[in-house]
Structures are given as structure tokens and as C-alpha cells.
Write a protein that holds these residues in place. Structure first.
Motif, short mmCIF file in Angstrom:
data_model
loop_
_atom_site.label_atom_id
_atom_site.label_comp_id
_atom_site.label_asym_id
_atom_site.label_seq_id
_atom_site.Cartn_x
_atom_site.Cartn_y
_atom_site.Cartn_z
N ASN A 19 0.88 -1.16 -0.15
CA ASN A 19 -0.06 -0.05 0.02
C ASN A 19 0.77 1.10 -0.21
O ASN A 19 0.05 2.50 0.31
N LYS A 20 1.85 1.18 -0.38
CA LYS A 20 2.94 2.12 -0.31
C LYS A 20 4.27 1.66 -1.14
O LYS A 20 4.48 0.51 -1.08
N SER A 21 5.02 2.71 -1.54
CA SER A 21 6.11 2.38 -2.42
C SER A 21 7.43 2.09 -1.39
O SER A 21 7.20 2.66 -0.03
N SER A 70 8.98 5.03 0.13
CA SER A 70 8.12 5.66 1.26
C SER A 70 8.76 5.15 2.46
O SER A 70 8.76 5.70 3.67
N TYR A 82 3.20 -3.26 -4.93
CA TYR A 82 2.51 -2.04 -4.60
C TYR A 82 2.42 -1.52 -6.36
O TYR A 82 1.79 -1.16 -6.91
N PHE A 88 -0.33 0.39 -10.00
CA PHE A 88 -0.40 1.61 -10.87
C PHE A 88 0.36 1.58 -12.10
O PHE A 88 0.57 2.58 -12.78
N TRP A 110 -9.69 -2.51 10.67
CA TRP A 110 -10.86 -1.68 10.29
C TRP A 110 -12.21 -2.36 10.08
O TRP A 110 -12.71 -2.69 9.27
N MET A 120 3.37 9.62 -4.10
CA MET A 120 3.16 8.48 -5.25
C MET A 120 3.99 9.04 -6.28
O MET A 120 4.61 8.24 -7.09
N PRO A 157 1.63 8.10 2.26
CA PRO A 157 2.53 7.55 1.20
C PRO A 157 1.77 7.16 -0.06
O PRO A 157 2.36 7.35 -1.04
N SER A 158 0.54 6.75 0.22
CA SER A 158 -0.31 6.45 -1.06
C SER A 158 -1.73 6.54 -0.87
O SER A 158 -2.23 6.69 0.48
N ILE A 159 -2.51 6.64 -1.71
CA ILE A 159 -3.96 6.62 -1.41
C ILE A 159 -4.53 5.39 -0.99
O ILE A 159 -5.71 5.41 -0.62
N LEU A 160 -3.65 4.51 -1.17
CA LEU A 160 -4.07 3.24 -0.18
C LEU A 160 -3.76 2.96 1.27
O LEU A 160 -4.19 1.88 1.79
N ASP A 161 -3.00 4.00 1.67
CA ASP A 161 -2.46 3.90 3.10
C ASP A 161 -3.72 4.76 3.88
O ASP A 161 -3.32 5.64 4.43
N TYR A 162 -4.54 3.76 4.11
CA TYR A 162 -5.90 4.44 5.15
C TYR A 162 -5.46 4.82 6.29
O TYR A 162 -5.95 5.63 7.00
N TYR A 179 -9.25 2.58 -6.57
CA TYR A 179 -7.97 1.65 -6.15
C TYR A 179 -8.61 0.78 -5.03
O TYR A 179 -7.93 -0.22 -4.85
#
Lengths: 399, 241
Positions: free
Chosen positions: A66-68, A71, A98, A102, A181, B95, B110-115, B149
Motif C-alpha cells: 500500500n506504499k512504495s 516511502s 505495490y 499503478f 478496520w 506517489m 505515502p499513497s491513496i491506499l494507506d488508509y 483503487y
């Protein structure tokens, strides 16, 4: 590395609070879960774990979905626990699950070309664990299990079970990051059942969030939760944190002296030698940072007592052992500050004066329950006042 | 919990809302792409900032700097940011480049996926405003980007927690959603989390309320539709048939 209970070999995480809660550290050759409340960020704790393993010569494998990878390296640099050099030196490898989401390629050692397929992820994880275990003892991070559950549902848990078997074969340690969650009960339970050790990062349900760390399962056995409040310093890692200890007691009992003797640094708002607003002291002790708030003793300042007592986690009640006539006032102040019922320790102060009552006499005259610890103190004597703090800290941590 | 009415910053909308938004509450801002829903959202943030409130802008498809630059065309004042009353949570910049750093008013996720990082960042700002007793308005631009996503279920789980925290902190939230980009079921599920919706219609230069005061039509603010200034000032709120 050492053996706990003469059974499992443990590897210390390097974070003293967590190692204490885990009876020594992470289970060797096993996997454990870092389960976080959505308002708690588990990544910094995991970076600290990983950094400590790499410093000790271990090999890191870090899966991101969920991040690079960049990061993660950047975050480690901000935390002053840089991972870049370990990567450069061939001690740290990323599994990039990840970039392909994209449509990007990756230059990392391991790349999941089809991150939407759990089997594809699993294949790369197995390959990385197998290859990297030949280079040294592997500490594997999966960041994050909840992103995979969002994508694949329960299917990813079956794959994780396979990785656990590989970990046993290679004596590796697997660490999974998971944010709770609001998943359905069957998923939450399946995740919890998969791991023999679970470290929980919890945000207490208050308007202003307070974070605590606890262990709910250790080596397959559920354990009673001992919550340790923590502070995640921007630099310097995770420390135990007690944001407010109230130091209260009647006028001239010696509160200000006690706060200053205990504190690494302290300030007092005084007029002509008497505290008129508050004493504030900051203490670093036993891997914890604690903030002390000393109240004013004079009754005319009582309206601010309640405000000072708000959100305190414990209290030190200071009495002048030569003035038993002030003891009822001391108890009244605990009530007015709203801290009665919280863990507290009684400091029977001014024990160096000739007419001071003994600790036992103070206890009897104040009609204090046996559960409350009483320490005879001299405000300027560090040994006696630190004993008060030690007892209070133990009480806070055991509640 | 007290329910306080907050003027929106758009007079005719306030009339339709009987005085303003109830706090805490959250609204969907719905419209087709380029329908000025974002600009309406900015004016609603301005409405709070002019009353010494704070604003948090969550950008998912632009950098914080791009978002600020666009906002400048719709009444943004540097002074608000200097006073610490405007904050950005930027889910996009990292990103593009992981090394881009935070500033006192910008937190990069860090990204749109990192809630998790997103909710922690927003909670930090909201807590800080809550402690200062400063009301806060938040705009998420946009929910549609999340839905590209992540599954609807994932976004719903996130919102369940996220909105709960916003409610505790007595905040007012606006969540942008692209009309026509999602299935009806997605719209309906997302509506269950909101107190109402404001649908922006660029063709008629009107906003329509859904949910609370359902069906009220309100002219778009003139700042959003400059050409319509003269007409808008002459038009009053009308219920739809």
C-alpha cells in the motif's frame, strides 16, 4: 537470543517495553501480528524492530502493498532509523507488491507483477524467504495484511499459513502489520487464530487519542492485557509515556521540592516561594517519559484542581508527616482533583524532622487502605522520592 | 452532544438549511466531472475560515501545492494558512516522489491506499483544533479516487471509523463524489453514511439538496459560476417538483 520458560528461543525486538510484554521478545522461527487500531500507526514500531534486527546482522525482507519501498526508506530516515544503508549493503530486500497496481515497473529485488492474484504474491514471498534465508537470519515484514484482506478476503490467510511453515523451516521471524478496520468477526477471528503472538497498538476511546501497547497472545497463550501507554517520538523510537501524574497535597507539604527532585527538568509558577499556579516536571525513568503536574495547596486555588487533575493516569499524594491536622485536607484534595480512584501512592514527607509521624502512624491516622502504598520521604532525597515514582508506575502498569 | 448551526458561507444555502449546517455532520458533494462541486466545497471551507474556523483539505489526485493554487482562484487567503487554520493532507505527492517532505501545514500520506496514515494525519490535526476549541471543516477530494483503487467495502470500512472520529471531534465534513463514475448501489451505500447530499448541476447552475431539506434548489454561488452572477442574485430557492 535466549530461551523463555526453558522452551522457545526468543529474539529481543529492541524496544524494552515490548520485550517485557513478550517475555523476552519475538518467537524465533515463528510469526507474530502487530494489530493496530485505525488511529494508531504501526509502521514506526515495525521500522524500529527491523532496524534493531539489521543492526545485529540480520537480513530484512519487507513486503509493501500500500506504499512504495521508497516511502518506507524515507519514513525510516525521518525516524532516524535509516534503512537505506542496509539496503545498499545487501542486508535489506523489498518485495514490491505495490508498483504494479499503478502500472509501474519496479527496480526492487523482488517484484510482484500481478499483485491482484494471491498466488502470485505467495510465490514471490516464498522465493524471497528461501533465497534471503541463505544470507542470514531473516526478519520478514508484511505491510499490510489488511490491504491484502481487502483485496483477496480470507484467501490470503491460507497463503500466510504456508509462509509460516517456510519460516519454521528457515528459522525466520515473520511480522505482519494489520489494522483492524471493522472487519467482520469471522475475518478478525481468523487473523487472530493464525498467529501465536499478537502485539496490539490501541488508541483509547477518548476524544484526544492516547496510544497504548499491549500483548494479547504470547506463544499461543492468551494473556491478560497489561496496557502500557506509549509515545512515538519523531526521533528516538517508541517509549513508554505517562502524560500526566498529578502531585497533590496540602499547603507546604513539599510538593514542589518533590517534583523538582524527581524531574530531569522542571518549572514552577511561584510567588514569594509559594506555588500559585502549578509545578511541572518532566521525568525520564525506566524507559518511560512521565510528566508531573503539581497542584497548589492553598484552598483558595481549589477551582483549578479539577482542571489539573483531568486525564491524569495516577497521583502522588504528599503530606507533611509533622502535620496530621492537614490529613483530612489531603484526602479532600484528591476528591476535588477528580483523581480519587486512580492508582496513587502516599508520600509521608518530611521524615527528616524530629516530630514526624512514622509511616505506620500516618497510614493509621489517614485511614488508608492496605492497597495504597505509603513511602516515607524526604523531599530532597532522590532515593526516597524515586521509590514513590517506581511504586506508582508499577500500579499504573498493572491496572 | 450539542448541535450547533454553522452558516455555510452561501447565503441562499443557509436559507434552505434554516440557518446553516448542523455540527457535527457530513455531506456528499455530488456532481459530474468538472461540475464545480470542488469549487462549491472550497467556498464552504471559506465560509468557515471567515468565521475563524479551521479547514482541512484532503487531496487524492493533486499535490497539496496544486490544491492550494486552485483554491487561490476561489478566495483562499494566505493569512489563514499563516495563522495555522488551513491544513492539507496530501495523498498524492508521495506517489510521485517519496522524498517530498511535510511542511507545517502539509502532511503527506505515502499513497491513496494507506488508509491508516491518512486517518492518523487527519486525527492529529482535528485533535489539535479540538483542543484549541476551534471548529473545523474538512473536505475530502475525492471519494471517487479511493473507489478507483479500493473496493466499496474497503472504503465503507474506512469511512465507518473515520466519520466516527470526525463526529467525536464535532467536525463538519464534505466528501466529493463523481456522478456517473459509480454504480447506483455505490451511491446509495455512501449516502447511508452522510447526513445529506448537495448535488451540483452545472447545466442549470443550481445545487440541489438531498436528505435534509430534500429537493431544495439553490443557485450556485457567483464565484463558482461568474457568468451566472446576475441571474443568481435574482433567483431564490425553489423546491423541485
Amino acid at each position: 537470543m535466549f530461551k523463555s520458560n526453558g522452551q522457545t528461543t526468543k529474539v529481543p525486538t529492541g524496544i524494552s517495553i515490548v520485550d517485557t510484554l513478550l517475555d523476552g521478545g519475538m518467537p524465533n522461527g515463528d510469526s507474530f501480528l502487530i494489530r493496530a487500531h485505525p488511529l494508531a500507526d504501526p509502521l514506526s514500531m515495525v521500522i524500529e524492530f527491523l532496524h534493531n534486527q539489521l543492526k545485529n546482522g540480520g537480513v530484512g525482507v519487507f513486503l509493501v502493498n500500500n506504499k512504495s519501498p521508497a516511502s518506507v526508506l524515507e519514513e525510516s530516515a525521518i525516524l532516524k532509523m535509516g534503512l537505506r544503508d542496509f539496503k545498499r549493503n545487501g542486508q535489506l530486500f523489498f518485495i514490491d507488491a505495490y508498483s504494479a497496481l499503478f502500472g509501474l515497473r519496479s527496480n526492487e529485488a523482488y517484484f510482484v507483477e500481478d499483485p491482484n492474484n494471491p498466488v502470485s504474491v505467495s510465490k514471490v514471498v516464498a522465493q524471497a524467504l528461501s533465497e534471503c534465508s541463505k544470507k542470514g537470519k531473516v526478519f520478514f515484514v508484511y505491510d499490510s495484511l489488511n490491504t491484502s484482506i481487502d483485496e483477496f478476503g480470507n484467501a490470503i490467510l491460507a497463503e500466510a499459513n504456508t509462509w509460516k511453515r517456510i519460516a519454521i523451516a528457515f528459522n525466520a521471524i515473520l511480522c505482519f502489520i494489520y489494522t483492524e478496520w471493522n472487519y467482520p468477526k469471522d475475518i478478525s477471528e481468523a487473523v487472530a487464530n493464525l498467529f501465536s503472538s499478537i502485539v496490539d497498538l490501541i488508541t483509547l476511546e477518548r476524544i484526544v487519542a492516547t496510544q497504548v501497547v499491549t500483548v494479547s497472545k504470547n506463544e499461543g497463550t492468551p494473556v491478560s492485557k497489561r496496557m502500557v501507554p506509549i509515545k512515538n517520538a519523531v526521533t528516538g523510537g517508541i517509549k513508554g509515556y505517562v502524560p500526566k501524574i498529578l502531585v497533590t497535597g496540602p499547603f507546604h507539604a513539599g510538593k514542589t521540592t518533590l517534583v523538582h527532585t524527581l524531574s530531569t527538568r522542571a518549572v514552577s509558577v511561584q510567588r514569594m516561594g509559594t506555588t500559585v499556579a502549578l509545578d511541572f516536571g518532566h521525568v525520564n525513568h525506566r524507559g518511560f517519559t512521565l510528566d508531573l503536574f503539581g497542584t497548589v495547596g492553598q484552598p483558595r486555588f481549589d477551582p483549578i484542581l479539577e482542571r489539573l487533575g483531568g486525564e491524569a493516569l495516577g497521583a502522588i499524594l504528599v503530606v507533611d508527616s509533622t502535620k496530621p491536622e492537614e490529613f483530612p485536607r489531603a484526602k479532600e484534595m484528591m476528591h476535588k482533583a477528580g483523581v480519587h480512584g486512580l492508582p496513587y501512592v502516599l508520600a509521608a514527607n518530611k521524615q527528616d524532622l524530629p516530630d514526624a509521624l512514622s509511616v505506620e502512624e500516618v497510614k493509621k491516622k489517614m485511614n488508608i487502605s492496605d492497597e495504597v502504598a505509603i513511602v516515607g520521604t524526604v523531599g530532597t532525597d532522590k532515593v526516597s522520592v524515586v521509590k514513590v515514582l517506581d511504586l506508582l508506575l508499577d500500579k499504573i502498569l498493572s491496572t | 452532544m450539542t448541535h450547533e448551526l454553522l452558516p455555510s458561507g452561501i447565503d441562499l444555502l443557509d436559507s434552505a438549511l434554516n440557518g446553516g449546517f448542523t455540527k457535527p455532520s457530513n455531506f456528499l458533494l455530488i456532481g459530474t466531472p468538472l461540475s464545480a462541486k470542488k469549487e462549491v466545497g472550497l467556498i464552504l471551507l471559506n465560509g468557515g475560515l471567515e468565521r475563524d474556523e479551521a479547514a482541512i483539505y484532503i487531496s487524492t489526485s493533486n499535490t497539496a501545492e496544486e490544491a492550494r493554487s486552485h483554491w487561490e482562484d476561489y478566495g483562499f487567503k494566505e493569512q489563514w494558512e499563516e495563522e495555522g487554520r488551513v491544513k492539507f493532507v496530501d495523498c498524492y505527492s508521495k506517489m510521485l516522489s517519496a522524498t517530498v517532505s511535510d511542511t507545517p501545514s502539509i502532511r503527506r500520506v505515502p499513497s491513496i491506499l494507506d488508509y491508516t496514515k491518512l486517518s492518523v494525519a487527519v486525527n492529529d490535526w482535528c485533535t489539535s483544533y479540538y483542543l484549541q476549541n476551534t471548529p473545523v471543516r474538512l473536505m475530502l477530494d475525492s471519494l471517487s479516487a479511493f473507489l478507483i483503487y479500493s473496493s466499496l467495502q474497503t472504503v465503507m470500512r474506512f469511512l465507518h471509523i473515520f466519520l466516527g472520529q470526525l463526529r467525536k471531534q464535532n467536525a463538519l465534513g464534505f466528501f466529493l463524489l463523481e456522478e456517473g463514475a459509480h454504480e447506483i448501489v455505490t451511491f446509495n451505500q455512501l449516502k447511508t453514511f452522510s447526513n445529506g447530499a448537495i448535488r451540483v448541476n452545472e447545466e442549470s447552475n443550481m445545487m440541489q439538496l438531498e436528505g435534509y431539506r430534500h429537493g431544495m434548489n439553490i443557485p450556485l454561488p457567483s464565484a463558482v459560476v461568474p457568468k451566472a452572477t446576475a441571474e443568481a442574485s435574482q433567483v431564490s430557492c425553489t423546491p423541485t417538483k
